[in-house]
Write a protein that holds these residues in place. Structure first.
Motif, short mmCIF file in Angstrom:
data_model
loop_
_atom_site.label_atom_id
_atom_site.label_comp_id
_atom_site.label_asym_id
_atom_site.label_seq_id
_atom_site.Cartn_x
_atom_site.Cartn_y
_atom_site.Cartn_z
N ARG A 1 0.85 -1.19 0.00
CA ARG A 1 0.00 0.00 0.00
C ARG A 1 0.88 1.23 0.00
O ARG A 1 1.84 1.33 0.77
CB ARG A 1 -0.91 0.02 1.22
CG ARG A 1 -1.86 1.24 1.26
CD ARG A 1 -2.85 1.12 2.40
NE ARG A 1 -3.74 -0.02 2.20
CZ ARG A 1 -4.54 -0.52 3.14
NH1 ARG A 1 -4.55 0.01 4.35
NH2 ARG A 1 -5.31 -1.56 2.88
N GLY B 1 -2.21 5.34 0.34
CA GLY B 1 -3.58 4.91 0.55
C GLY B 1 -4.13 4.00 -0.53
O GLY B 1 -5.28 3.56 -0.45
N LYS B 2 -3.32 3.66 -1.53
CA LYS B 2 -3.77 2.83 -2.64
C LYS B 2 -3.06 1.48 -2.59
O LYS B 2 -1.85 1.42 -2.41
CB LYS B 2 -3.49 3.52 -3.97
CG LYS B 2 -3.99 2.75 -5.19
CD LYS B 2 -3.69 3.51 -6.48
CE LYS B 2 -4.18 2.73 -7.70
NZ LYS B 2 -3.87 3.43 -8.97
N ASP B 3 -3.83 0.39 -2.75
CA ASP B 3 -3.26 -0.96 -2.74
C ASP B 3 -2.75 -1.33 -4.13
O ASP B 3 -3.40 -1.04 -5.14
CB ASP B 3 -4.31 -1.97 -2.29
CG ASP B 3 -4.65 -1.84 -0.81
OD1 ASP B 3 -3.89 -1.13 -0.10
OD2 ASP B 3 -5.66 -2.42 -0.38
N HIS B 4 -1.61 -2.01 -4.16
CA HIS B 4 -0.99 -2.43 -5.41
C HIS B 4 -0.71 -3.93 -5.35
O HIS B 4 0.19 -4.37 -4.64
CB HIS B 4 0.33 -1.68 -5.64
CG HIS B 4 0.17 -0.19 -5.71
ND1 HIS B 4 0.04 0.49 -6.90
CD2 HIS B 4 0.12 0.75 -4.72
CE1 HIS B 4 -0.08 1.79 -6.65
NE2 HIS B 4 -0.04 1.97 -5.33
N THR C 1 1.54 10.80 3.19
CA THR C 1 0.17 10.29 3.45
C THR C 1 -0.04 10.07 4.94
O THR C 1 0.77 9.38 5.57
CB THR C 1 -0.06 8.96 2.70
OG1 THR C 1 0.09 9.18 1.29
CG2 THR C 1 -1.43 8.40 2.98
#
Length: 647
Positions: free
Chosen positions: A200, A203-206, A334
């Motif tokens: 992550r 805030g974005k999952d990869h 973040t």
């Protein structure tokens, strides 16, 4: 040069620090045990670089490296120095020795995990499990284990397990693209790859499962891939590395046995695979972390890094001291630019390490680290990655207090250390690095190869250091190594930076020497121009190149603007005025262009030379490997500009 911006005294070490510093204890030991007395750090440094065998032998003895050697320096050639011949030792054995099992070794946090702790017992237990598992997979001395993993405790345990077997480690951050991973790892033909299922960031999952499959397909040497469930629950880590009753054993190896492979940025062609030795890193990092960073029992050492940057390796080596380390995996911005300062409070960080770019970003975002946070444990701040501007020095002291020890450092992946940086016995001057590191014979060379003082020159190292690369992978005759460092001055390491050594022994790095701005015979590092430009509130990032063809000279400046700012006539005049006053009238840019982003490597370096090549007609795919960039699309602008100019 804006020397009036530099040289103001900002900090002097308090008596308590001077008296309690490991550096002071080392100097007292030299006097009592060897009859060597030094009036100040300058005299100690002089001895350490003139009597290099005696110096490194003293480091070996003072830090009780438990191995016997035949000669300290059997061959002092560069390249090809032979250090501590006849030795059999283990880096991880020294790291684990004498550590109380219940003492905290690692504090860690990420966007996926709250702040947690591993004790030394935890670290040993996890390292033992992984070592046993790797051994069962057939990993032996000299085999390669690679990790596509984030900056979390499991990665450190995996590295220590690898080194304990005498195998060779290499790592990349999971934000690296597939081509970048293959370009690095495939060179060294790994037997085992360790990965996470995803990560992550911001805030974005990869999810990385498809990429991992692709990477595996391009590395036929792999016999096993092990996945840690980090993002979800897709992994076989516990199955591959179950609990074991086997003790943690240490394969002792020669001093120059390879321990890990680091990589150059790879902006053109394949990244160079730089190999460091177990012994060289052990003795250099014992010196650096204990004497120069002054890490002691009770200290909590943090440096913001990923596993794809040498600072991760450097951070891990702090475990050679009595301090604990603090890890973070995620976006430092973040949910906002105060995230790392929040961590500093939560983990009671005593030494906060980061990049000059991060400090500049905090300054631009008007972050107030100490406002609403208890940072009373914090005693020092380290900065590296690029030169810290004088304004950055001032900001740290304004925000964190006049008692803070700020040490700017410079070194590199090439030696996995800083050869100019912090010295706990010396004052801090605005815009200046405190001093040259012990055992690092750093000089500024003029065009004729003469050492100069208070003049900008090529950063060279004229005596060997133990952590210099033992070789590049797949460079059997050593030609790539010689071309990289020793072509300009045979027998002398040329690092590729401009440096100025002052009369008082401090240092100022002014940028890369291969991206120097030469206007009318006045040479200036790009860092000086960036300092001037970034002092303007409207500008958040910049890149400058100097392009000369015969009598034709063009020096474009590319700037990234703050939201709401416009590159109008007033701002262009302000830029010109700032550069004229802070640098020189000759270094005012020919033109100023607005860009969305400045192209940077995965490790954050500005791509000045590749941009210069593109603007002089080199196709972008030849000027830089797009997979080595954080933001490859940023090159498109320069390709279009080059086409417009050519048309």
């Amino acid at each position: 040069m804006a020397t009036e911006q530099q040289g103001t005294l900002l900090w002097e070490p308090p008596e308590e620090l001077r008296d309690g510093a490991t550096m002071t204890r080392y100097m007292r030991w030299l006097e009592s045990e060897h009859g060597l007395s030094f009036d100040d750090y300058a005299a100690l440094w002089e001895w350490s670089t003139e009597e290099i065998e005696d110096f490194w032998a003293s480091i070996w003895e003072f830090f009780d490296v438990r191995a016997s050697y035949d000669e300290v320096l059997a061959d002092n050639s560069m390249p090809g120095a032979k250090w501590f011949t006849g030795v059999e030792l283990s880096y991880p054995e020294h790291l684990f020795r004498d550590k109380p099992g219940d003492r905290v070794a690692i504090r860690h946090a990420s966007e996926l995990r709250d702040v947690g702790e591993w004790t030394w017992d935890d670290l040993r237990e996890q390292t033992t499990r992984i070592a046993a598992g790797l051994k069962a997979m057939g990993v032996n001395r000299g085999d390669r284990v690679v990790a596509y993993m984030p900056n979390i405790p499991e990665t450190i345990a995996a590295f220590l397990a690898t080194a304990s077997l005498g195998a060779v480690w290499s790592s990349c951050s999971p934000d690296f693209g597939a081509r970048s991973v293959v370009d690095r790892f495939a060179q060294i033909e790994p037997k085992v790859m360790l990965t996470v299922d995803g990560y992550r960031y911001g805030g974005k999952d990869h999810d990385r499962s498809e990429l991992i499959e692709r990477v595996q397909g391009e590395m036929p040497s792999l016999v096993r891939t092990v996945t840690l469930a980090y993002l979800g629950d897709d992994g076989d880590w516990d199955e591959a590395f179950p609990p074991t009753d086997e003790p943690l054993e240490f394969e002792r190896v020669p001093f120059d046995h390879p321990m890990w492979v680091l990589y150059s940025s790879g902006t053109t062609g394949l990244p160079k695979a730089i190999v460091h030795s177990q012994g060289g890193i052990l003795i250099e990092h014992l010196k650096k972390h204990n004497l120069h960073l002054d890490l002691q029992d009770g200290d909590r050492f943090f440096w913001f890094t990923t596993t794809g940057w040498m600072m991760w390796n450097f951070l891990v080596s702090a475990l050679l001291t009595d301090a604990s380390i603090v890890l973070y995996d995620g976006n430092p911005g973040t949910p906002d630019m105060g995230a790392l300062w929040d961590l500093a409070e939560q983990a009671s960080v005593t030494c906060f390490g980061t990049s000059a770019a991060y400090l500049a970003a905090c300054m631009k975002a008007e972050v107030e680290p100490a406002k609403g946070r208890d940072l009373s444990a914090l005693r020092s701040v380290g900065s590296t990655g690029s030169p810290l501007a004088p304004e950055g020095f001032e900001w740290v002291y304004q925000q964190l207090g006049k008692e803070t020890w700020l040490f700017s450092t410079s070194g590199g992946t090439d030696m996995c250390t800083a050869f100019v940086g912090g010295v706990p016995l010396l004052p801090v001057y605005r815009g200046e690095i405190q001093g040259r590191s012990l055992g690092a014979k750093v000089e500024a060379y003029d065009e004729d190869g003469n050492a100069v003082i208070d003049e900008v020159g090529e950063l060279v190292i004229t005596e060997p250091m133990p952590s210099m690369p033992i070789y590049f992978w797949d460079d059997e005759d050593g030609e790539k190594l010689r071309e990289s460092y020793f072509d300009m001055y045979p027998g002398v390491w040329r690092h590729g930076d401009w440096i100025r050594i002052t009369e008082r022994g401090t240092a100022v790095i002014t940028g890369r020497s291969d991206s120097t701005i030469n206007r009318g015979g006045i040479r200036m590092g790009t860092a000086e121009i960036y300092r001037a430009v970034l002092a303007l509130d409207e500008i958040t990032d910049a890149l400058v190149v100097d392009i000369a063809k015969g009598d034709d000279a063009w020096m474009p400046l590319f700037v990234v603007l703050r939201d709401g700012a416009d590159l109008d006539e007033d701002l262009e005049k302000a830029i010109a005025k700032r550069i004229r006053e802070d640098c020189s009238p000759r270094h005012v840019p020919s033109e100023v262009f607005e860009v969305k982003e400045v192209p940077r490597t995965l490790s954050g370096k500005v791509l000045e030379v590749p941009v210069k090549k593109i603007l002089t007609g080199t196709p972008a795919e030849q000027a830089a490997s797009r997979d080595s960039l954080q933001n490859p699309e940023s090159l498109d602008y320069f390709t279009e500009l080059a086409a417009e100019r050519a048309g």
